[in-house]
Design an enzyme around this catalytic site. Structure first.
Site, short mmCIF file in Angstrom:
data_model
loop_
_atom_site.label_atom_id
_atom_site.label_comp_id
_atom_site.label_asym_id
_atom_site.label_seq_id
_atom_site.Cartn_x
_atom_site.Cartn_y
_atom_site.Cartn_z
N ALA A 22 77.15 39.35 27.75
CA ALA A 22 75.76 39.09 27.35
C ALA A 22 75.18 37.82 27.98
O ALA A 22 74.00 37.77 28.30
CB ALA A 22 75.67 39.01 25.83
N PHE A 33 67.33 40.53 19.90
CA PHE A 33 66.70 41.42 18.91
C PHE A 33 67.24 41.20 17.51
O PHE A 33 66.70 41.69 16.54
CB PHE A 33 66.84 42.89 19.33
CG PHE A 33 68.25 43.33 19.52
CD1 PHE A 33 69.03 43.69 18.45
CD2 PHE A 33 68.80 43.39 20.80
CE1 PHE A 33 70.34 44.09 18.63
CE2 PHE A 33 70.11 43.80 20.98
CZ PHE A 33 70.87 44.15 19.89
N ARG A 34 68.31 40.44 17.40
CA ARG A 34 68.84 40.17 16.06
C ARG A 34 67.95 39.20 15.29
O ARG A 34 67.93 39.19 14.09
CB ARG A 34 70.24 39.56 16.14
CG ARG A 34 71.29 40.55 16.57
CD ARG A 34 72.49 39.80 17.11
NE ARG A 34 73.10 40.56 18.19
CZ ARG A 34 74.24 41.19 18.07
NH1 ARG A 34 74.91 41.16 16.96
NH2 ARG A 34 74.74 41.86 19.10
N GLN A 99 80.01 44.47 30.46
CA GLN A 99 79.88 44.89 29.06
C GLN A 99 78.41 45.11 28.72
O GLN A 99 78.09 45.58 27.64
CB GLN A 99 80.43 43.81 28.13
CG GLN A 99 81.91 43.50 28.31
CD GLN A 99 82.32 42.27 27.51
OE1 GLN A 99 82.26 41.14 27.98
NE2 GLN A 99 82.73 42.49 26.27
N HIS A 117 80.51 49.76 28.71
CA HIS A 117 79.85 50.10 27.44
C HIS A 117 78.68 51.06 27.66
O HIS A 117 77.83 51.21 26.79
CB HIS A 117 79.38 48.85 26.71
CG HIS A 117 80.52 48.00 26.19
ND1 HIS A 117 80.35 46.72 25.72
CD2 HIS A 117 81.85 48.25 26.10
CE1 HIS A 117 81.53 46.23 25.36
NE2 HIS A 117 82.45 47.14 25.58
N CYS A 128 76.37 68.24 24.80
CA CYS A 128 76.90 68.83 26.04
C CYS A 128 77.03 67.79 27.16
O CYS A 128 77.59 68.08 28.21
CB CYS A 128 76.03 70.00 26.51
SG CYS A 128 74.45 69.52 27.22
N CYS A 150 68.04 68.34 23.62
CA CYS A 150 68.46 69.05 24.83
C CYS A 150 68.22 70.55 24.63
O CYS A 150 68.06 71.02 23.51
CB CYS A 150 69.96 68.77 25.02
SG CYS A 150 70.75 69.65 26.36
N CYS A 152 70.32 72.75 24.74
CA CYS A 152 71.44 73.30 23.96
C CYS A 152 71.27 73.02 22.47
O CYS A 152 72.07 73.48 21.66
CB CYS A 152 72.77 72.72 24.45
SG CYS A 152 73.16 71.08 23.82
N ASN A 215 81.05 30.24 31.19
CA ASN A 215 80.51 30.63 29.90
C ASN A 215 80.03 29.39 29.17
O ASN A 215 80.60 28.31 29.33
CB ASN A 215 81.60 31.34 29.06
CG ASN A 215 81.02 32.13 27.91
OD1 ASN A 215 80.08 32.91 28.09
ND2 ASN A 215 81.55 31.93 26.72
#
Ligand code: ZN
Length: 248
Positions: A22, A33-34, A99, A117, A128, A150, A152, A215
């Protein structure tokens, strides 16, 4: 100086694999968004980004992803992404393992990316597996009848791994293959606290790769790394790419 050490180490490396999390995208101006929007404050992603939420609270689920796709459309890859594109072009980077689901590495121009991810850039049928453009998820959904389906009959969902789902096999295998073909691993903006992603640096250590970490905060792998730089990726990586563009 950790930055100079990092550049020296990377000069010596034959080929490296990169793992991003992230922290790679924070400088792209993606709001968290948290915390940034009252609408989502009551809901934790762990309860929204699930198959149960898609089935039992589809209006909320699709609204959540529409909101995230809107944010993504407004944001851009940053200087750190661009620096990795440069390093790939120069043959320094074999593969980027990420990630992140924002698709920014590909948008910036990196060509060999393993999105372990999944990605928000595509949607797919939950039943499907057929692929769709993420545009399908950008239409507002007013009632349950309007949730995207979809042919299906299956629900069309974002192409990301939802909480509780296993990681898709192929990208993870490509991540492991890249580690086995490289002699250095550069980790950028990942707290390395989520498994199975955190198993990747473990594998790199076992294989004898050099390990470098950029980091903001300490990670559980700092003690095993050969260089650790606590600074924003958008500041560090352009300097690295610039330094490696010139021969000694
Ligand atoms: Zn289908």
């Amino acid at each position: 100086m950790p930055l100079k050490l990092l550049i020296d180490e990377m000069r010596k490396a034959r080929r490296m694999v990169v793992l991003t999390g992230a922290g790679m995208s924070t400088e792209s101006g993606l709001p968290d968004f948290r915390s940034s929007d009252g609408l989502w404050r009551k809901h934790r992603p762990e309860t929204l980004a699930t198959v149960e939420a898609m089935r039992e609270r589809p209006l909320l689920f699709y609204e959540f992803y529409r909101y995230r796709l809107d944010l993504l459309a407004k944001a851009q890859p940053n200087a750190a992404h661009a620096a990795l594109v440069e390093l790939e072009k120069r043959g320094r980077i074999k593969r980027i393992i990420t990630q992140n689901v924002d698709g920014f590495h590909s948008r910036a121009g990196s060509t060999d990316v393993a999105e372990i991810h999944g990605t928000l850039r595509h949607a797919r049928c939950h039943d499907c597996g057929r692929q769709f453009s993420a545009k399908v998820l950008q239409k507002p959904v007013q009632s349950i009848d309007e949730t995207p389906r979809c042919d299906c009959g299956g629900r069309i969902r974002p192409g990301v791994v939802l909480f509780g789902e296993p990681l898709p096999e192929k990208p993870f295998q490509r991540a492991v293959q890249a580690i086995e073909a490289c002699d250095g691993m550069l980790i950028i903006g990942s707290s390395l606290q989520v498994y199975p992603a955190a198993a990747l640096p473990e594998h790199a250590i076992k294989r004898g790769l050099r390990l470098w970490i950029i980091n903001m905060a300490p990670t559980p792998f700092d003690h095993a790394a050969h260089v650790v730089v606590h600074a924003p990726a958008g500041e560090v990586l352009p300097q690295v790419a610039e330094a490696l563009a010139h021969r000694l």
